[in-house]
Design an enzyme around this catalytic site. Structure first.
Site, PDB file in Angstrom:
ATOM      1  N   GLU A 147      63.416  92.222 -17.076  1.00 42.66           N
ATOM      2  CA  GLU A 147      63.833  93.316 -16.195  1.00 42.66           C
ATOM      3  C   GLU A 147      65.233  93.070 -15.652  1.00 42.66           C
ATOM      4  OE1 GLU A 147      62.167  95.511 -12.196  1.00 42.66           O
ATOM      5  OE2 GLU A 147      60.728  94.905 -13.708  1.00 42.66           O
ATOM      6  N   HIS A 197      47.586  76.643 -31.806  1.00 37.50           N
ATOM      7  CA  HIS A 197      46.675  77.078 -32.857  1.00 37.50           C
ATOM      8  C   HIS A 197      46.827  78.567 -33.133  1.00 37.50           C
ATOM      9  CE1 HIS A 197      44.440  73.249 -32.925  1.00 37.50           C
ATOM     10  NE2 HIS A 197      44.743  73.213 -31.646  1.00 37.50           N
ATOM     11  N   LYS A 229      59.193 105.878 -14.574  1.00 38.72           N
ATOM     12  CA  LYS A 229      58.459 106.518 -13.477  1.00 38.72           C
ATOM     13  C   LYS A 229      58.717 108.018 -13.461  1.00 38.72           C
ATOM     14  CE  LYS A 229      58.588 102.475 -10.400  1.00 38.72           C
ATOM     15  NZ  LYS A 229      59.139 101.938  -9.145  1.00 38.72           N
TER      16      LYS A 229
END
Length: 528
Positions: free
Chosen positions: A322, A351, A455
Site C-alpha cells: 500500500e 513443502h 471504495k
C-alpha cells in the site's frame, strides 16, 4: 564466489544491533561496491527526506497531513508540546483502562469480568492487532481476542457463534478513523444487533477507537459508550500499531505495550543513522532496490521461521504494497512502482513453494526471519544430539544455501526471541525501510489513491443496485437483463446489473431469475 570469499562478504555486510540482539544479513544479495556507490546520492536525499518527515513536514500533500507515527514511541520528537502531551496522556489512558478491565473495576452489567474482545476493523486497523496478538498474546490472556475484519456475513456469523455464550462478557472495539468506512461500520451494526438479540445494551460493552469528532466518535459520545480513544490524522492505518489502534487491544490481552514501544524507539534511533552500512533500514532498502532494479521487478517472499510470526508476511504485505504501489511518482510521472509481498512460515511452507523458489521462475528475493531461541526451557533430543529446534534452524540455513547456489537472492533477519521489544523493533525496522525506499524511487509512501478508488467503485455498484430494484418495483413484470439495464439508464453496465441480480437471487432477496443460468442473456428477472 568461493566459501572463503562468501564468509568475508558476510562479515563485511552483517549488521548487528547489540541492544536488541538483532542481526541483518544482506550478504546473499549479489550487489557489488559500484552499485552501492551509485546509489549514495539517492540515500543522502532519502536520509534528508526522513529527517524532514520527523520534524513535521507535510509528507502527504494529497491530504495536507504530517506523518508522525515515529512520535508515538518518542513523544519528545513531536513538533509541538501539545502533541507530545497528547501522546503521553493517551498511552496513560490506555494503560489505566486496561488495568481497570483486568481488575474488574470496569466490568459488564451481567458479569464481574470481561472475558473476551471482538475487535472490528479493516486494513491496518486489523492487520497490526492480528499480527501482534498472534505473536505476543499469552497462552491464557486476561481477555481472548476475536477479529471481524471483513464485510463477509458468514465470517461475522462465525465469530458471533463462537461467542454466543460469552457475549454478555465480551468487550467490543470498533476501530475506524472516519467512522464511515463500510467494513467496520457494517461489522458494528451486525454486532450491535447480536447484542440486542440477547437483551444486552451495546453501549455498556462498546469502545470507540476513532478520529476526534468523527461520525463514530459522535455516536459513541451520544450513546455513552464505555470508552473512546483518539486516532490521530497524522498516523496512517498501516503504521498505526503503536497508536491506540494497536495498543488498546494489546494492553487488554496483557501484552507489554511499553516494551513494544521501547523496542520500536530503539530501532528508530538505529535507523536514523545517516550512514548506509550502519543503518539496518537503509540496508533493507538497498537490497530491495538492487533486487528489483528500482522498479519492483522481483517479489518479496517472507518466510518467518517461527509459528508466532505466522502473520508477519500479511502485515508486511499491506505496509509495503500500500505504501509503495503507486501509479505516479512525486513529479506526476507514470512509473507503476511497488513490490509484491507474499509468504507464510518456514519450514511448513518449504513443502509448499520452495521447490519453485529454487528451480522455477526467478522473479523474487526471499526474506528469512530467524528466531535464535528455540523455546523457553530445555528441548528434548529427537535424534541423538539433535532437537526439533536444530531441525528448524537447519531448514532455514539449508534453504538460504540452496537458494544462493541456484542464483536466488535472500535476506536474513535474526532476533534473539519473539517478545514485545523485538516485535516493536521489527515493525519499526520495516516502517523506516519503506520510507527510505519510497524516497529512492520518488513516490509518496503515505497516501493510497488506489484504495480510495476501490471504495468509490463499490459505492457506485451499491447505487446501481438501488436503481435496478427501483426499476423492478416500478415495472412489476418479468424483464430481460438488458431491459433492466436500459430502464435503469445504464445500458453500458449490463454485466454489472446481471451480477447484482444474481447475487440478490442467490440470497433470496426477493429477486427471481428464470431461464438457463448458463446463458445470462436469456434470463428474465422479476420480483418474487
Amino acid at each position: 564466489m568461493d566459501a572463503k570469499a562468501l564468509w568475508q562478504r558476510y562479515q563485511d555486510w552483517l549488521y548487528f544491533h547489540e541492544g536488541l540482539g538483532l542481526y541483518l544479513d544482506i550478504s546473499r544479495m549479489r550487489f557489488d561496491d559500484a552499485f552501492v556507490e551509485s546509489l549514495q546520492p539517492k540515500f543522502d536525499k532519502a536520509f534528508a527526506d526522513m529527517a524532514e518527515l520527523e520534524k513535521g513536514a507535510i509528507a502527504n500533500p494529497d491530504e495536507n497531513r504530517m506523518v508522525g507515527h515515529y512520535w508515538l514511541r518518542n513523544p519528545d520528537l513531536a513538533p509541538t508540546p501539545e502533541l507530545t502531551q497528547e501522546i503521553v496522556q493517551t498511552l496513560e489512558q490506555i494503560e489505566a483502562f486496561a488495568e481497570k478491565v483486568h481488575t474488574g473495576a470496569i466490568h459488564p452489567p451481567k458479569s464481574s469480568r470481561f472475558t473476551d474482545i471482538i475487535s472490528i476493523g479493516i486494513g491496518g486497523s486489523a492487520l497490526g492487532p492480528q499480527f501482534v496478538a498472534e505473536a505476543l498474546a499469552p497462552d491464557f490472556p486476561p481477555l481472548k481476542i476475536h477479529f471481524i475484519d471483513n464485510s463477509d456475513p458468514a465470517g461475522i456469523d462465525r465469530v458471533l457463534s463462537q461467542l454466543q455464550n460469552h457475549l454478555s462478557s465480551t468487550l467490543v472495539l470498533v476501530i475506524s478513523k472516519s467512522g464511515g468506512t463500510p467494513e467496520p461500520r457494517n461489522g458494528m451494526i451486525e454486532v450491535k444487533k447480536a447484542y440486542a438479540g440477547q437483551n444486552l445494551e451495546f453501549a455498556k460493552y462498546a469502545v470507540a477507537i476513532t478520529g476526534a469528532d468523527s461520525n463514530l466518535d459522535k455516536v459513541a459520545k451520544s450513546e455513552n459508550w464505555l470508552a473512546r480513544f483518539s486516532m490521530y490524522d497524522w498516523v496512517g492505518g498501516r503504521t498505526s500499531e503503536m497508536s491506540s489502534v494497536g495498543l488498546v487491544p494489546a494492553a487488554l490481552q496483557g501484552i507489554d505495550v511499553r516494551a513494544m514501544l521501547d523496542g520500536a524507539k530503539e530501532m528508530d534511533d538505529a535507523t536514523r543513522v545517516a550512514n548506509l552500512k550502519n543503518n539496518p533500514a537503509a540496508l533493507l532498502a538497498l537490497a530491495w532496490y538492487f533486487s528489483g532494479n528500482g522498479k519492483g521487478e522481483k517479489d518479496m517472499v517472507v518466510l518467518p521461521y517461527k509459528d508466532s510470526l505466522l502473520l508477519f508476511s500479511r502485515y508486511l504485505q499491506q505496509l509495503v504494497m500500500e505504501s509503495l504501489g503507486k501509479e505516479k511518482d512525486l513529479d506526476g510521472k507514470t512509473v507503476y512502482q511497488g513490490i509484491a509481498v507474499y509468504g507464510n512460515k518456514g519450514s511448513t511452507d518449504q513443502h509448499a513453494y520452495v521447490q519453485q523458489l529454487r528451480e522455477g521462475v526467478p522473479n523474487f528475493f526471499a526474506t528469512l526471519i530467524e528466531v535464535l531461541e528455540d523455546r523457553q526451557g530445555k528441548s528434548i533430543e529427537v535424534d541423538p544430539g539433535v532437537t526439533s529446534g536444530d531441525y528448524l534452524s537447519g531448514f532455514l540455513l539449508g534453504t538460504r544455501q540452496a537458494l544462493y547456489e541456484n542464483n536466488r537472492d535472500s535476506i536474513t533477519v535474526s532476533i534473539p526471541q519473539v517478545n514485545a521489544r523485538t516485535v516493536g523493533a521489527l515493525i519499526a525496522l520495516y516502517e523506516r525501510a519503506v520510507g527510505l525506499y519510497a524516497s529512492l524511487v520518488n513516490v509518496n509512501a503515505y497516501h493510497q489513491p488506489g484504495v480510495e478508488a476501490g471504495k468509490k467503485a463499490a459505492a457506485v455498484i451499491l447505487d446501481l443496485q438501488k436503481r435496478v430494484l427501483e426499476v423492478l418495483q416500478k415495472e412489476q413484470k418479468a424483464l430481460s437483463i438488458t431491459e433492466v439495464a436500459d430502464k435503469a439508464g445504464v445500458a453500458d453496465e449490463v454485466e454489472a446489473v446481471y451480477k447484482i441480480l444474481r447475487h440478490l437471487h442467490a440470497n433470496n432477496r426477493g429477486v427471481v431469475l428464470t431461464g438457463d443460468l448458463a446463458k445470462p442473456g436469456s434470463l428474465t428477472v422479476s420480483l418474487g
